[in-house]
Design a protein around this motif. Structure first.
Motif, PDB file in Angstrom:
ATOM      1  N   VAL A  64     -24.898  18.186 -30.508  1.00 28.38           N
ATOM      2  CA  VAL A  64     -24.630  19.206 -31.523  1.00 28.38           C
ATOM      3  C   VAL A  64     -23.220  19.769 -31.345  1.00 28.38           C
ATOM      4  O   VAL A  64     -22.478  19.953 -32.324  1.00 28.38           O
ATOM      5  N   LEU A  65     -22.848  20.001 -30.120  1.00 23.98           N
ATOM      6  CA  LEU A  65     -21.530  20.569 -29.872  1.00 23.98           C
ATOM      7  C   LEU A  65     -20.420  19.628 -30.355  1.00 23.98           C
ATOM      8  O   LEU A  65     -19.418  20.080 -30.932  1.00 23.98           O
ATOM      9  N   GLY A  66     -20.623  18.319 -30.156  1.00 25.73           N
ATOM     10  CA  GLY A  66     -19.635  17.339 -30.634  1.00 25.73           C
ATOM     11  C   GLY A  66     -19.473  17.436 -32.148  1.00 25.73           C
ATOM     12  O   GLY A  66     -18.350  17.427 -32.675  1.00 25.73           O
ATOM     13  N   LEU A  67     -20.598  17.551 -32.860  1.00 30.31           N
ATOM     14  CA  LEU A  67     -20.539  17.646 -34.331  1.00 30.31           C
ATOM     15  C   LEU A  67     -19.822  18.926 -34.764  1.00 30.31           C
ATOM     16  O   LEU A  67     -19.006  18.914 -35.688  1.00 30.31           O
ATOM     17  N   ILE A  68     -20.136  20.026 -34.095  1.00 31.82           N
ATOM     18  CA  ILE A  68     -19.527  21.312 -34.466  1.00 31.82           C
ATOM     19  C   ILE A  68     -18.028  21.297 -34.172  1.00 31.82           C
ATOM     20  O   ILE A  68     -17.216  21.759 -34.984  1.00 31.82           O
ATOM     21  N   ARG A  69     -17.674  20.744 -33.037  1.00 29.61           N
ATOM     22  CA  ARG A  69     -16.246  20.689 -32.676  1.00 29.61           C
ATOM     23  C   ARG A  69     -15.455  19.905 -33.742  1.00 29.61           C
ATOM     24  O   ARG A  69     -14.426  20.360 -34.218  1.00 29.61           O
ATOM     25  N   ASP A  70     -16.002  18.742 -34.140  1.00 32.08           N
ATOM     26  CA  ASP A  70     -15.332  17.937 -35.169  1.00 32.08           C
ATOM     27  C   ASP A  70     -15.227  18.704 -36.488  1.00 32.08           C
ATOM     28  O   ASP A  70     -14.188  18.711 -37.135  1.00 32.08           O
ATOM     29  N   ARG A  71     -16.332  19.357 -36.854  1.00 29.62           N
ATOM     30  CA  ARG A  71     -16.365  20.047 -38.155  1.00 29.62           C
ATOM     31  C   ARG A  71     -15.384  21.219 -38.187  1.00 29.62           C
ATOM     32  O   ARG A  71     -14.681  21.441 -39.168  1.00 29.62           O
ATOM     33  N   LEU A  72     -15.322  21.984 -37.096  1.00 28.90           N
ATOM     34  CA  LEU A  72     -14.415  23.142 -37.075  1.00 28.90           C
ATOM     35  C   LEU A  72     -12.954  22.711 -36.972  1.00 28.90           C
ATOM     36  O   LEU A  72     -12.052  23.497 -37.251  1.00 28.90           O
ATOM     37  N   GLY A  73     -12.739  21.444 -36.600  1.00 32.88           N
ATOM     38  CA  GLY A  73     -11.373  20.926 -36.516  1.00 32.88           C
ATOM     39  C   GLY A  73     -10.839  20.485 -37.874  1.00 32.88           C
ATOM     40  O   GLY A  73      -9.666  20.150 -38.014  1.00 32.88           O
ATOM     41  N   PHE A  86     -26.147  27.339 -35.605  1.00 35.46           N
ATOM     42  CA  PHE A  86     -25.446  27.124 -34.342  1.00 35.46           C
ATOM     43  C   PHE A  86     -24.728  28.419 -33.975  1.00 35.46           C
ATOM     44  O   PHE A  86     -24.065  28.979 -34.842  1.00 35.46           O
ATOM     45  N   PRO A  87     -24.846  28.912 -32.759  1.00 30.32           N
ATOM     46  CA  PRO A  87     -25.569  28.355 -31.613  1.00 30.32           C
ATOM     47  C   PRO A  87     -27.060  28.628 -31.669  1.00 30.32           C
ATOM     48  O   PRO A  87     -27.518  29.515 -32.393  1.00 30.32           O
ATOM     49  N   ARG A  88     -27.808  27.880 -30.839  1.00 24.95           N
ATOM     50  CA  ARG A  88     -29.270  27.948 -30.818  1.00 24.95           C
ATOM     51  C   ARG A  88     -29.806  28.343 -29.448  1.00 24.95           C
ATOM     52  O   ARG A  88     -30.991  28.506 -29.276  1.00 24.95           O
ATOM     53  N   ASN A  89     -28.935  28.394 -28.455  1.00 23.23           N
ATOM     54  CA  ASN A  89     -29.356  28.832 -27.118  1.00 23.23           C
ATOM     55  C   ASN A  89     -28.118  29.393 -26.407  1.00 23.23           C
ATOM     56  O   ASN A  89     -27.000  29.312 -26.943  1.00 23.23           O
ATOM     57  N   ILE A  90     -28.349  29.959 -25.227  1.00 23.51           N
ATOM     58  CA  ILE A  90     -27.243  30.629 -24.534  1.00 23.51           C
ATOM     59  C   ILE A  90     -26.132  29.648 -24.158  1.00 23.51           C
ATOM     60  O   ILE A  90     -24.949  29.963 -24.298  1.00 23.51           O
ATOM     61  N   ASP A  91     -26.501  28.442 -23.721  1.00 22.77           N
ATOM     62  CA  ASP A  91     -25.455  27.472 -23.355  1.00 22.77           C
ATOM     63  C   ASP A  91     -24.590  27.128 -24.562  1.00 22.77           C
ATOM     64  O   ASP A  91     -23.366  27.004 -24.450  1.00 22.77           O
ATOM     65  N   GLN A  92     -25.212  26.974 -25.716  1.00 25.37           N
ATOM     66  CA  GLN A  92     -24.422  26.684 -26.925  1.00 25.37           C
ATOM     67  C   GLN A  92     -23.512  27.869 -27.264  1.00 25.37           C
ATOM     68  O   GLN A  92     -22.377  27.688 -27.707  1.00 25.37           O
ATOM     69  N   ALA A  93     -24.017  29.091 -27.065  1.00 27.68           N
ATOM     70  CA  ALA A  93     -23.198  30.275 -27.379  1.00 27.68           C
ATOM     71  C   ALA A  93     -21.975  30.328 -26.473  1.00 27.68           C
ATOM     72  O   ALA A  93     -20.860  30.649 -26.927  1.00 27.68           O
ATOM     73  N   LYS A  94     -22.178  29.995 -25.200  1.00 27.03           N
ATOM     74  CA  LYS A  94     -21.036  30.013 -24.278  1.00 27.03           C
ATOM     75  C   LYS A  94     -20.029  28.913 -24.649  1.00 27.03           C
ATOM     76  O   LYS A  94     -18.822  29.132 -24.628  1.00 27.03           O
ATOM     77  N   ALA A  95     -20.556  27.733 -24.996  1.00 24.64           N
ATOM     78  CA  ALA A  95     -19.664  26.637 -25.389  1.00 24.64           C
ATOM     79  C   ALA A  95     -18.900  27.013 -26.662  1.00 24.64           C
ATOM     80  O   ALA A  95     -17.706  26.697 -26.806  1.00 24.64           O
ATOM     81  N   LEU A  96     -19.567  27.712 -27.569  1.00 27.83           N
ATOM     82  CA  LEU A  96     -18.900  28.126 -28.811  1.00 27.83           C
ATOM     83  C   LEU A  96     -17.761  29.108 -28.507  1.00 27.83           C
ATOM     84  O   LEU A  96     -16.670  28.986 -29.067  1.00 27.83           O
ATOM     85  N   SER A  97     -18.021  30.078 -27.654  1.00 26.12           N
ATOM     86  CA  SER A  97     -16.965  31.054 -27.313  1.00 26.12           C
ATOM     87  C   SER A  97     -15.734  30.341 -26.789  1.00 26.12           C
ATOM     88  O   SER A  97     -14.610  30.647 -27.177  1.00 26.12           O
ATOM     89  N   LYS A  98     -15.978  29.369 -25.922  1.00 28.03           N
ATOM     90  CA  LYS A  98     -14.861  28.638 -25.319  1.00 28.03           C
ATOM     91  C   LYS A  98     -14.108  27.856 -26.401  1.00 28.03           C
ATOM     92  O   LYS A  98     -12.881  27.893 -26.471  1.00 28.03           O
ATOM     93  N   LEU A  99     -14.873  27.171 -27.272  1.00 20.18           N
ATOM     94  CA  LEU A  99     -14.259  26.385 -28.341  1.00 20.18           C
ATOM     95  C   LEU A  99     -13.418  27.279 -29.263  1.00 20.18           C
ATOM     96  O   LEU A  99     -12.281  26.949 -29.609  1.00 20.18           O
ATOM     97  N   LEU A 100     -13.973  28.431 -29.640  1.00 15.97           N
ATOM     98  CA  LEU A 100     -13.263  29.312 -30.572  1.00 15.97           C
ATOM     99  C   LEU A 100     -12.032  29.934 -29.916  1.00 15.97           C
ATOM    100  O   LEU A 100     -11.006  30.171 -30.570  1.00 15.97           O
TER     101      LEU A 100
END
Ligand code: AP5
Length: 225
Positions: A64-73, A86-100
């Motif tokens: 999911v993170l790969g898809l979101i990263r591509d889409r936001l790019g 998205f996000p759907r769990n705490i790990d995804q939320a942390k990965a999102l913060s880092k990506l943003l």
């Protein structure tokens, strides 16, 4: 506008994201739609995701993170986005913060759509979608006998995960894995709860006012004094 829409399955995230997109010209980025598209195209990633989706479980974070990263790019997301599902769990939320942080687009607000479980089940079993344009309908509000998309005339379909037994699993997964995000984003000062019951127009107005009202910064308060 850099928003996350949070809420249980059937709470109206997709419906309201489409409205926000139409009004503000900011793209809806739906992890569910990205996954369904991969499944429909029969990609390797889609094949991996399908079993989890059909049984109401979450797809693995790395997919999911790969898809979101591509889409936001993509260029249309350079000036904001409405994240739906998205996000759907705490790990995804942390990965999102880092990506943003990496792309210099920090989140502004997380809107939680609050809807009773009884309403969720009714909405999900009644949902019908357009396979062509993604428009979302419900048999409880469609005129009797109408089963085609008002925009393009395509026959509507029922999502395979909108069967009763899968719905129960999705709601359970939401409570266990996604609900903790409410506390997470409350701690970060980003969460606003919006009553998601009532007419779609009313919910939209509540969301707009919740999204557009900024907390008064401590600096502004000091200047005001
Ligand atoms: P996803 O597609 O994200 O589904 P969901 O979160 O379960 O949410 P829904 O799309 O079911 O509901 P919604 O809140 O968008 O409601 P809608 O607006 O359609 O995920 C599907 C699957 O993909 C997951 O189970 C998982 O396997 C996988 N996945 C997705 N993201 C993932 C991630 N980040 N990580 C891992 N796996 C992931 O409305 C529902 C119905 O209600 C419609 O019929 C609508 O017309 C109606 N309605 C809307 N508003 C109202 C209203 N105010 N009053 C009455 N009816 C209304």
């Amino acid at each position: 506008m850099r928003i996350v829409l949070l809420g249980a399955p059937g709470s109206g995230k997709g419906t309201q994201a489409q409205r926000l997109q139409a009004k503000y010209g900011v793209p809806q980025v739906s992890s569910g739609d990205l996954l369904r598209d991969a499944v429909a195209r029969g990609t390797a990633l889609g094949l991996k995701a399908k079993a989890a989706m059909d049984s109401g479980q979450l797809v693995s974070d790395d997919i999911v993170l790969g898809l979101i990263r591509d889409r936001l790019g993509r260029p249309d997301a350079a000036n904001g986005f409405i994240l739906d599902g998205f996000p759907r769990n705490i790990d995804q939320a942390k990965a999102l913060s880092k990506l943003l942080e990496d792309i210099g687009q920090p989140l502004e607000v997380v809107l939680l759509l609050d809807v009773r479980r009884q309403s969720l089940a009714r909405r999900l079993t009644g949902r019908r979608s357009c396979p062509k344009c993604g428009a979302i309908y419900n048999i409880h509000s469609l005129p009797a006998g109408v089963m085609t998309c008002a925009r393009d005339g395509t026959e509507l379909y029922q999502r395979p995960d909108d069967k009763e037994e899968v719905i129960d699993k999705r709601l359970e997964v939401y409570e266990r894995q996604t609900r903790p995000l409410v506390r997470h984003y409350t701690r970060l000062g980003l969460l606003r709860a919006v009553a998601g019951e009532g007419e779609q127009d009313e919910v939209f107005e509540r969301m707009e006012s919740a999204a557009l009202t900024r907390p008064v910064s401590s600096a502004a308060v000091r200047v005001g004094r």
